[in-house]
Each structure stands twice: as C-alpha cells, then as structure tokens.
Design a protein around this motif. Structure first.
Motif, PDB file in Angstrom:
ATOM      1  N   LYS A   1      32.063 -33.727  43.335  1.00 34.11           N
ATOM      2  CA  LYS A   1      32.176 -32.325  43.732  1.00 34.11           C
ATOM      3  C   LYS A   1      33.328 -31.636  43.004  1.00 34.11           C
ATOM      4  CE  LYS A   1      30.006 -32.370  48.254  1.00 34.11           C
ATOM      5  NZ  LYS A   1      29.147 -31.206  48.159  1.00 34.11           N
ATOM      6  N   ILE A   2      34.428 -32.346  42.808  1.00 29.25           N
ATOM      7  CA  ILE A   2      35.563 -31.776  42.068  1.00 29.25           C
ATOM      8  C   ILE A   2      35.178 -31.524  40.622  1.00 29.25           C
ATOM      9  CG2 ILE A   2      37.876 -32.290  41.192  1.00 29.25           C
ATOM     10  CD1 ILE A   2      38.347 -33.795  43.861  1.00 29.25           C
ATOM     11  N   ILE A   3      34.490 -32.465  39.992  1.00 25.96           N
ATOM     12  CA  ILE A   3      34.065 -32.306  38.599  1.00 25.96           C
ATOM     13  C   ILE A   3      33.072 -31.147  38.482  1.00 25.96           C
ATOM     14  CG2 ILE A   3      32.763 -33.408  36.730  1.00 25.96           C
ATOM     15  CD1 ILE A   3      34.066 -36.059  37.624  1.00 25.96           C
ATOM     16  N   ALA A   4      32.144 -31.038  39.436  1.00 25.16           N
ATOM     17  CA  ALA A   4      31.170 -29.946  39.393  1.00 25.16           C
ATOM     18  C   ALA A   4      31.861 -28.600  39.547  1.00 25.16           C
ATOM     19  CB  ALA A   4      30.135 -30.138  40.499  1.00 25.16           C
ATOM     20  N   ALA A   5      32.869 -28.521  40.422  1.00 24.46           N
ATOM     21  CA  ALA A   5      33.602 -27.264  40.586  1.00 24.46           C
ATOM     22  C   ALA A   5      34.368 -26.924  39.318  1.00 24.46           C
ATOM     23  CB  ALA A   5      34.547 -27.369  41.777  1.00 24.46           C
ATOM     24  N   TYR A   6      34.937 -27.924  38.657  1.00 25.98           N
ATOM     25  CA  TYR A   6      35.674 -27.694  37.416  1.00 25.98           C
ATOM     26  C   TYR A   6      34.734 -27.219  36.309  1.00 25.98           C
ATOM     27  CZ  TYR A   6      38.427 -28.544  33.236  1.00 25.98           C
ATOM     28  OH  TYR A   6      39.073 -28.399  32.043  1.00 25.98           O
ATOM     29  N   ASN A   7      33.543 -27.781  36.253  1.00 24.98           N
ATOM     30  CA  ASN A   7      32.596 -27.410  35.204  1.00 24.98           C
ATOM     31  C   ASN A   7      32.060 -25.989  35.381  1.00 24.98           C
ATOM     32  OD1 ASN A   7      32.848 -29.795  33.802  1.00 24.98           O
ATOM     33  ND2 ASN A   7      31.200 -30.795  34.928  1.00 24.98           N
ATOM     34  N   ARG A   8      32.198 -25.414  36.564  1.00 30.86           N
ATOM     35  CA  ARG A   8      31.757 -24.039  36.783  1.00 30.86           C
ATOM     36  C   ARG A   8      32.772 -23.026  36.269  1.00 30.86           C
ATOM     37  NH1 ARG A   8      29.932 -26.134  41.880  1.00 30.86           N
ATOM     38  NH2 ARG A   8      31.828 -25.358  42.868  1.00 30.86           N
ATOM     39  N   ILE A   9      33.980 -23.452  35.896  1.00 29.23           N
ATOM     40  CA  ILE A   9      34.996 -22.535  35.390  1.00 29.23           C
ATOM     41  C   ILE A   9      34.608 -22.140  33.967  1.00 29.23           C
ATOM     42  CG2 ILE A   9      37.428 -22.277  34.780  1.00 29.23           C
ATOM     43  CD1 ILE A   9      38.044 -24.363  36.933  1.00 29.23           C
ATOM     44  N   PRO A  10      34.474 -20.838  33.689  1.00 31.16           N
ATOM     45  CA  PRO A  10      34.053 -20.424  32.346  1.00 31.16           C
ATOM     46  C   PRO A  10      35.183 -20.587  31.320  1.00 31.16           C
ATOM     47  CG  PRO A  10      34.529 -18.506  33.677  1.00 31.16           C
ATOM     48  CD  PRO A  10      34.669 -19.701  34.583  1.00 31.16           C
TER      49      PRO A  10
ATOM     50  N   LEU B   1      33.333 -37.167  53.219  1.00 30.77           N
ATOM     51  CA  LEU B   1      32.750 -37.598  51.953  1.00 30.77           C
ATOM     52  C   LEU B   1      33.360 -38.922  51.527  1.00 30.77           C
ATOM     53  CD1 LEU B   1      33.032 -34.217  50.025  1.00 30.77           C
ATOM     54  CD2 LEU B   1      31.053 -35.096  51.243  1.00 30.77           C
ATOM     55  N   ASP B   2      32.572 -39.722  50.843  1.00 33.34           N
ATOM     56  CA  ASP B   2      33.152 -40.920  50.247  1.00 33.34           C
ATOM     57  C   ASP B   2      33.845 -40.513  48.947  1.00 33.34           C
ATOM     58  OD1 ASP B   2      30.965 -40.359  48.704  1.00 33.34           O
ATOM     59  OD2 ASP B   2      30.177 -42.390  48.653  1.00 33.34           O
ATOM     60  N   ALA B   3      34.573 -41.430  48.348  1.00 33.09           N
ATOM     61  CA  ALA B   3      35.378 -41.109  47.170  1.00 33.09           C
ATOM     62  C   ALA B   3      34.506 -40.645  46.005  1.00 33.09           C
ATOM     63  CB  ALA B   3      36.204 -42.328  46.766  1.00 33.09           C
ATOM     64  N   HIS B   4      33.377 -41.301  45.774  1.00 31.91           N
ATOM     65  CA  HIS B   4      32.511 -40.948  44.640  1.00 31.91           C
ATOM     66  C   HIS B   4      31.969 -39.529  44.796  1.00 31.91           C
ATOM     67  CE1 HIS B   4      29.791 -41.488  41.303  1.00 31.91           C
ATOM     68  NE2 HIS B   4      28.796 -41.071  42.067  1.00 31.91           N
ATOM     69  N   THR B   5      31.504 -39.187  45.985  1.00 36.57           N
ATOM     70  CA  THR B   5      30.966 -37.848  46.217  1.00 36.57           C
ATOM     71  C   THR B   5      32.054 -36.792  46.068  1.00 36.57           C
ATOM     72  OG1 THR B   5      29.393 -38.822  47.757  1.00 36.57           O
ATOM     73  CG2 THR B   5      29.667 -36.436  47.836  1.00 36.57           C
ATOM     74  N   ALA B   6      33.253 -37.084  46.565  1.00 36.93           N
ATOM     75  CA  ALA B   6      34.356 -36.128  46.447  1.00 36.93           C
ATOM     76  C   ALA B   6      34.709 -35.880  44.984  1.00 36.93           C
ATOM     77  CB  ALA B   6      35.572 -36.641  47.210  1.00 36.93           C
TER      78      ALA B   6
END
Length: 70
Positions: A38-47, A30-35
């Motif tokens: 993905k980290i932000i999307a995973a964090y936003n899934r935390i309730p 992955l390039d830096a932007h995509t990585a």
C-alpha cells in the motif's frame, strides 16, 4: 510551580486517554506485506520523476578519537 504541576497532570491524563483508545477493527489491521504494498502504491501515484541522489561513501567515526571543532 502550580502551572508546571497542572501541565504534568494534563500530560499524564492525555497519555492515559490515548493509551485506552480503542484499537482498529480486525478488518483494518494489515500484515507487513500488505502495508508495504500500500505504501509503494501510494508513492507510485505521486506525479513527476523521482529524485535520485548521488552515491555517497559511508564514513565510520571512531568515538574514542573524535574531536568536535566548534
């Protein structure tokens, strides 16, 4: 002494094995932007609400005058 030497050789062997491990396929790199996205999307899934810590003042310590009191 022989146990320490055996442990050192085992550590070196593990380092060589991990160093020669196959890299990820090009489709998984992955390039830096995509990585970051993905980290932000995973964090936003935390309730639940995010923890907001209070603002703190940064303190600069002069190493020439710093004295540790134990």
């Amino acid at each position: 002494m022989s146990k320490v030497l055996a442990a050192v050789f085992a550590f070196i062997a593990i380092c060589f094995v991990l160093g020669n491990a196959a890299p990820a396929p090009p489709t998984q790199l992955l390039d830096a932007h995509t990585a970051i996205q993905k980290i932000i999307a995973a964090y936003n899934r935390i309730p639940g609400p995010s923890v907001v810590h209070p603002w703190e003042v940064a303190h600069v310590i002069d190493p020439n005058t710093f004295v540790a009191h134990f």
